[in-house]
Design a protein around this motif. Structure first.
Motif, PDB file in Angstrom:
ATOM      1  N   ARG A   1       0.858  -1.184   0.000  1.00  0.00           N
ATOM      2  CA  ARG A   1       0.000   0.000   0.000  1.00  0.00           C
ATOM      3  C   ARG A   1       0.895   1.235   0.000  1.00  0.00           C
ATOM      4  O   ARG A   1       2.103   1.141   0.214  1.00  0.00           O
ATOM      5  CB  ARG A   1      -0.936   0.022   1.221  1.00  0.00           C
TER       6      ARG A   1
ATOM      7  N   THR B   1      -0.219   5.051   4.633  1.00  0.00           N
ATOM      8  CA  THR B   1      -1.433   4.395   5.131  1.00  0.00           C
ATOM      9  C   THR B   1      -1.243   3.612   6.420  1.00  0.00           C
ATOM     10  O   THR B   1      -2.114   2.837   6.799  1.00  0.00           O
ATOM     11  CB  THR B   1      -2.028   3.461   4.052  1.00  0.00           C
TER      12      THR B   1
ATOM     13  N   TRP C   1      -1.252   6.865  -4.374  1.00  0.00           N
ATOM     14  CA  TRP C   1      -1.992   5.638  -4.693  1.00  0.00           C
ATOM     15  C   TRP C   1      -3.474   5.739  -4.335  1.00  0.00           C
ATOM     16  O   TRP C   1      -4.225   4.787  -4.520  1.00  0.00           O
ATOM     17  CB  TRP C   1      -1.399   4.408  -3.975  1.00  0.00           C
TER      18      TRP C   1
ATOM     19  N   HIS D   1      -4.540   5.694  -1.394  1.00  0.00           N
ATOM     20  CA  HIS D   1      -4.726   4.923  -0.160  1.00  0.00           C
ATOM     21  C   HIS D   1      -4.813   5.864   1.036  1.00  0.00           C
ATOM     22  O   HIS D   1      -3.869   6.576   1.350  1.00  0.00           O
ATOM     23  CB  HIS D   1      -3.563   3.937   0.038  1.00  0.00           C
TER      24      HIS D   1
END
Length: 363
Positions: free
Chosen positions: A205, A209, A294, A296
């Motif tokens: 990830r 995060t 991303w 995330h």
């Protein structure tokens, strides 16, 4: 029957009342002749915005409540050179505004030569190879600070944070497959340190995060040797391959650990502070908004970044935004494969608060 008609009437009434009462945000990365959004297609998007008499605003204007009815956000992630070469002239042509979220590790001070445009995976892999080799990742496929300053001084472009490195982290030790060096991308190169076949592939990830699963790099070679000696060309069933590989991983726990809370916070604080410092040093602006690498998201990281002055968090979650926005999650619609018709449909839905919220719920 009567109740159904009443409900439908109320819904239609609400849709009419709340039309042009939302602030849609659209997400782009690269805009160039070899990307999924060409300059010609992007210009058609701007023509649609002009056709519907929409007001383009920056993320800072949105936060400062400088939000006319029928407003829209155009946003770009990363900071690729084509944003300067193709996007900026079109924004000037139509007098429209945008916000670009920058990855500062890759940005050079001044451009010496104009690059041949490449796709973002190739760009970032080349940058990470150089970073591992020399500790520097500046690459001419990203805009230069000289170009960024020109764009900022035009008052059409706002520049905000998108992390310094834009890399990933491992989050588990459950094997998902094996690496193929011809398909590996920059985040994997950063994690493994080199490109090789038959390294274990673990869940990843974005670095912002939470706490990372830490893996000593020497384990990858140890695993590769085990795999090629005991599994490759001996076992053909995919599930059995993963089972045997996982057993080996579980037997070697000394190579794995979980990042501590203090380590996680330090890593995030250092990366974001570097991102913010470099942007503010080069532009003289105030960095208050953070776009998730991303896409995330993390509630815990929101609290960490708020302590560092961030007031708004930009996501990749689809839907729309009310004029009094939820600054913990600004929603955006990604346009990588949108033709003009799809862009127009999404625009008309997302500028309506009711339809846009429904779109967000079902997406």
């Amino acid at each position: 029957m009567i109740i159904t008609l009443i409900i439908l009437t109320i819904i239609i009434f609400l849709i009419i009342i709340f039309n042009k009462r939302a602030v849609p945000a659209f997400l782009y990365h690269q805009v160039n002749p070899i990307s999924n959004v060409s300059p010609e297609l992007f210009e058609e998007h701007l023509k649609v915005i002009k056709e519907y008499k929409m007001n383009t605003i920056t993320i800072s204007e949105f936060y400062n409540k400088e939000v006319p009815t029928n407003s829209i956000l155009l946003t770009f992630d990363d900071g690729y050179f084509d944003n300067y070469k193709y996007v900026f002239p079109l924004l000037k042509k139509y007098n429209m505004k945008a916000t670009i979220f920058l990855n500062t590790l890759y940005i050079m001070d001044k451009r010496e030569t104009e690059p041949e445009i490449k796709d973002n995976n190739t760009v970032n892999l080349e940058a990470m190879k150089e970073y591992i080799k020399s500790g520097k990742a500046t690459i001419n496929q990203y805009m230069s600070w000289e170009e960024i300053k020109e764009m900022y001084d035009s008052s059409l472009i706002d520049f905000q944070a998108h992390s310094h490195k834009h890399m990933a982290m491992f989050v588990d030790t459950k094997i998902e497959g094996l690496t193929n060096k011809n398909r590996m991308e920059a985040p994997e190169l950063c994690l493994y340190g080199e490109l090789e076949d038959n390294f274990p592939s673990f869940p990843k990830r974005g670095e912002y995060t939470g706490r990372a699963t830490l893996i000593k790099k020497e384990f990858f070679k140890i695993f590769k040797e085990f795999y090629e000696k005991n599994i490759e060309n001996k076992i053909t069933d995919k599930n059995e391959i993963l089972k045997k590989s996982q057993e080996f991983i579980d037997e070697n726990k000394e190579y794995f650990s979980i990042e501590s809370e203090a380590e996680y916070r330090k890593r995030i604080e250092e990366d974001f502070s570097e991102n913010k410092k470099i942007i503010e040093k080069n532009l003289g602006n105030e960095v208050k908004f953070f776009c998730w690498p991303w896409g995330h998201r993390s509630k815990e990281t929101i609290e960490v970044l708020k302590e560092l002055g961030v007031v708004g968090f930009i996501s990749t979650k689809k839907g729309t935004n009310s004029m009094k926005a939820n600054w913990n999650m600004i929603r955006r619609i990604e346009l990588r494969n949108y033709n003009v018709k799809k862009f127009k449909i999404n625009l008309l839905i997302a500028r309506n608060l009711i339809l846009g919220k429904i779109y967000g719920w079902i997406s």
